[in-house]
Write a protein that holds these residues in place. Structure first.
Motif, short mmCIF file in Angstrom:
data_model
loop_
_atom_site.label_atom_id
_atom_site.label_comp_id
_atom_site.label_asym_id
_atom_site.label_seq_id
_atom_site.Cartn_x
_atom_site.Cartn_y
_atom_site.Cartn_z
N TYR A 13 4.15 25.03 -73.78
CA TYR A 13 4.41 25.92 -73.83
C TYR A 13 2.66 26.57 -73.15
O TYR A 13 3.32 27.51 -71.62
CB TYR A 13 4.31 27.53 -75.02
N LEU B 26 4.12 25.20 -69.15
CA LEU B 26 5.51 26.48 -69.00
C LEU B 26 4.70 27.57 -68.45
O LEU B 26 5.47 28.19 -67.01
CB LEU B 26 6.50 27.27 -70.04
N GLU B 27 3.19 27.84 -68.73
CA GLU B 27 2.95 29.06 -68.64
C GLU B 27 1.92 29.45 -67.01
O GLU B 27 2.11 29.55 -66.49
CB GLU B 27 1.89 29.72 -69.19
N ASN C 160 4.70 28.75 -64.69
CA ASN C 160 5.09 30.32 -64.15
C ASN C 160 4.07 30.82 -64.17
O ASN C 160 4.70 31.85 -62.50
CB ASN C 160 5.36 31.39 -65.95
N GLU C 161 3.14 31.35 -64.14
CA GLU C 161 1.85 31.46 -62.93
C GLU C 161 1.90 30.60 -61.42
O GLU C 161 1.60 32.04 -60.58
CB GLU C 161 0.55 30.82 -63.92
N ALA D 275 4.52 32.48 -59.75
CA ALA D 275 4.24 34.24 -59.43
C ALA D 275 3.60 33.90 -58.45
O ALA D 275 3.39 35.40 -57.41
CB ALA D 275 4.03 34.65 -60.89
N ASP E 35 12.89 29.14 -70.11
CA ASP E 35 11.58 29.30 -70.06
C ASP E 35 11.59 28.92 -68.10
O ASP E 35 11.61 30.32 -67.04
CB ASP E 35 10.71 28.97 -70.63
N LEU E 36 11.97 27.65 -68.55
CA LEU E 36 11.61 27.75 -66.62
C LEU E 36 12.84 28.35 -65.52
O LEU E 36 12.45 28.36 -64.25
CB LEU E 36 12.16 26.07 -66.47
N SER F 238 11.65 32.28 -65.12
CA SER F 238 9.56 31.84 -64.49
C SER F 238 10.47 31.54 -62.82
O SER F 238 9.75 32.15 -61.88
CB SER F 238 9.20 30.50 -64.74
N GLN G 278 11.47 34.88 -60.79
CA GLN G 278 10.57 35.79 -60.29
C GLN G 278 11.03 35.74 -58.54
O GLN G 278 10.35 37.25 -57.64
CB GLN G 278 9.07 35.05 -60.62
N CYS H 276 20.51 36.14 -67.55
CA CYS H 276 20.20 35.80 -66.40
C CYS H 276 21.03 35.98 -65.04
O CYS H 276 20.24 36.93 -64.00
CB CYS H 276 19.51 34.19 -66.48
#
Length: 491
Positions: free
Chosen positions: A163, A166-167, A170-171, A174, A210-211, A214, A217, A256
């Motif tokens: 995780y 994964l974060e 995501n960051e 973004a 989660d992917l 992300s 975005q 989604c």
């Protein structure tokens, strides 16, 4: 036991030649300095930098393989490629495993390689290395997911590592450093696609969803609606998705798709989507919420009724639809329907709807409605706490006493509300309750527990009543020494 690792490509649970060389070198140093009581690590920590360099130089001269090991170690000091990252992670996982399995207390050892990769990734700058951050993070996710298949991750250390990566992805997405265009989006989707499928196939974490979330975005940063919608459709149509025996993941991916359409504000496409995919409860819920937010309360109520019929065998879902229907009736000002639903929720034990019901019913009609409601609640264990709370609030102590006479254990918590008007009855019920507990007790632990209840009796009815009860118990059970001993401890 000591633990070693090496960045060479040797793949085995045993030591590589470089690790063997270092171990042999250490053994030689120990032979030459054979004082058994010397703590080498402690001694090294006391040395100055120049002295440590002298020792290392001497070791390099005596053990050429140590020189080889350090040469390979430092060759990756300025960078880490995907192959090196994968090898690091696998190496620590293999060393931590025993007979192919990673025990819970060795999980922290297993993820040392993954943590080293993550530490390296944290040192990269998104402006220059965004794609590299994504690729290395995907490798951490993939390797740790494989670890989870052969590990006891009770402490959650391996999954937490997943995780964290994964974060990081995501960051990075973004804060993508360049302006997005069709080619960049297509390239990222192509990169993520096989990883999403792998995580669907080996469904250990929620990484696949989660992917996807992300990368979505990016739909806010350009007109990529068709590309993202078609990509999700491709994932849903994959063999990996079709092989799943439940629909939760597919439903998440459909939602989604709905988000993509909502971002494009294509209402016609959204309405068509609702019709085509109404089999998914989350899609229907989205449609109902849209109707509620738009003030289309009659439409929302009708959609709720249809959903209740579709999900009639799923009590939890039906309850959700009823709650949404309640909101629709509020918007419509339909008092009769609100009263019926409020009463239903009260009979399910939901306190907030008791107050709503009381405010909805006309004052002159409330006594009759309340009596019918309490009579029904009395027969339903599910709403018992609310039922007792209403009796207390309404000061209906005779009914509360009647309840305690039928369920004597309740006196332990309800006696404060009854003592003023029914002290004698409370004494009788409480005494009966304690006798029942004592009769069922058969060991010291149970006797101790029973005596704790006698202390509660003493606080409620006073020391004199408690003394009398204790004397009665000693007289009734003279052949239970453990009980007598515990009774004697009550002050």
């Amino acid at each position: 036991m000591a633990w070693t690792s090496c960045t060479c490509p040797f793949e085995s649970d045993s030591l590589c030649k470089h690790e063997v060389a270092v171990c042999l070198a250490i053994r030689e140093v120990k032979k030459e300095n054979s004082s058994a009581s010397v703590d080498v690590l402690a001694q090294l920590k006391t040395l100055k930098k120049a002295e440590l360099l002298d020792i290392l130089e001497e070791l390099l001269k005596k053990q050429p393989t140590v020189n080889l090991y350090l040469t390979e170690k430092f060759s990756n000091a300025d960078g880490m490629d995907e192959q090196t990252a994968r090898r690091l992670i696998q190496k620590s996982a293999n060393h931590a495993s025993r007979s192919g399995f990673i025990e819970w207390d060795r999980a922290s050892l297993a993820i040392e390689g993954a943590e080293e990769v993550q530490e390296y990734v944290d040192g990269l700058q998104i402006e220059q290395d965004a794609e590299k951050i994504i690729c290395l993070s995907l490798i951490v996710i993939e390797e740790c997911r494989d670890m989870l298949l052969r590990a006891d991750d009770s402490a959650g250390e391996i999954s937490s590592t997943v995780y964290e990566s994964l974060e990081k992805i995501n960051e990075t997405l973004a804060n993508w450093p360049v302006e997005l265009d069709e080619s960049i989006v297509a390239g990222m989707l192509n990169l993520l696609y096989p990883h999403i499928l792998l995580n669907l196939e080996k469904d250990i974490t929620d990484a696949a969803g989660d992917l996807l979330v992300s990368v979505l975005q990016w739909n806010d940063k350009g007109n990529f609606t068709d590309k993202f919608y078609d990509f999700i459709e491709k994932v849903i149509g994959s063999r990996e998705m079709k092989s799943k025996s439940y629909l939760y993941t597919e439903e998440r991916f459909r939602m989604c798709q709905l988000v993509v359409l909502q971002q494009a504000e294509d209402q016609q496409a959204i309405e068509s989507f609702y019709i085509e995919h109404r089999g998914y409860p989350e899609v229907r819920k989205a449609q109902i919420l849209q109707a509620l937010n738009a003030g289309e309360f009659e439409k929302a109520a009708q959609l709720c009724v249809e959903s209740e019929q579709l999900d009639a065998k799923l009590a939890g879902l039906v309850h959700d639809w009823e709650k949404l229907r309640f909101r629709a009736y509020e918007g419509m000002g339909n008092t009769a329907e609100l009263i019926d639903l409020s009463l239903q929720f009260v009979l399910d034990g939901e306190e907030e709807y008791y107050h709503r019901l009381k405010s909805l019913v006309a004052v002159e009609d409330w006594p009759e409605k309340r009596e019918a409601m309490l009579a029904e609640m009395k027969m339903r264990p599910r709403c018992r706490p609310l039922y007792l709370g209403i009796l207390i609030d309404e000061k209906r102590f005779d009914e509360l006493l009647d309840y305690c006479q039928k369920d004597v254990a309740a006196i332990e918590h309800l006696h404060p509300h009854l003592l003023a008007e029914y002290p004698h009855e409370v004494n009788e019920i409480y005494t009966s309750y304690i006798y029942r507990v004592i009769e069922q007790a058969s060991n010291r632990k149970a006797y101790w527990s029973a005596c704790q209840k006698i202390k509660g009796f003493q606080q409620a009815l006073g020391a004199e009543a408690a003394t009398g009860l204790i004397k009665e118990l000693k007289f009734m059970y003279p052949k239970r020494p453990a009980l007598l001993d515990e009774l004697g401890k009550i002050q």
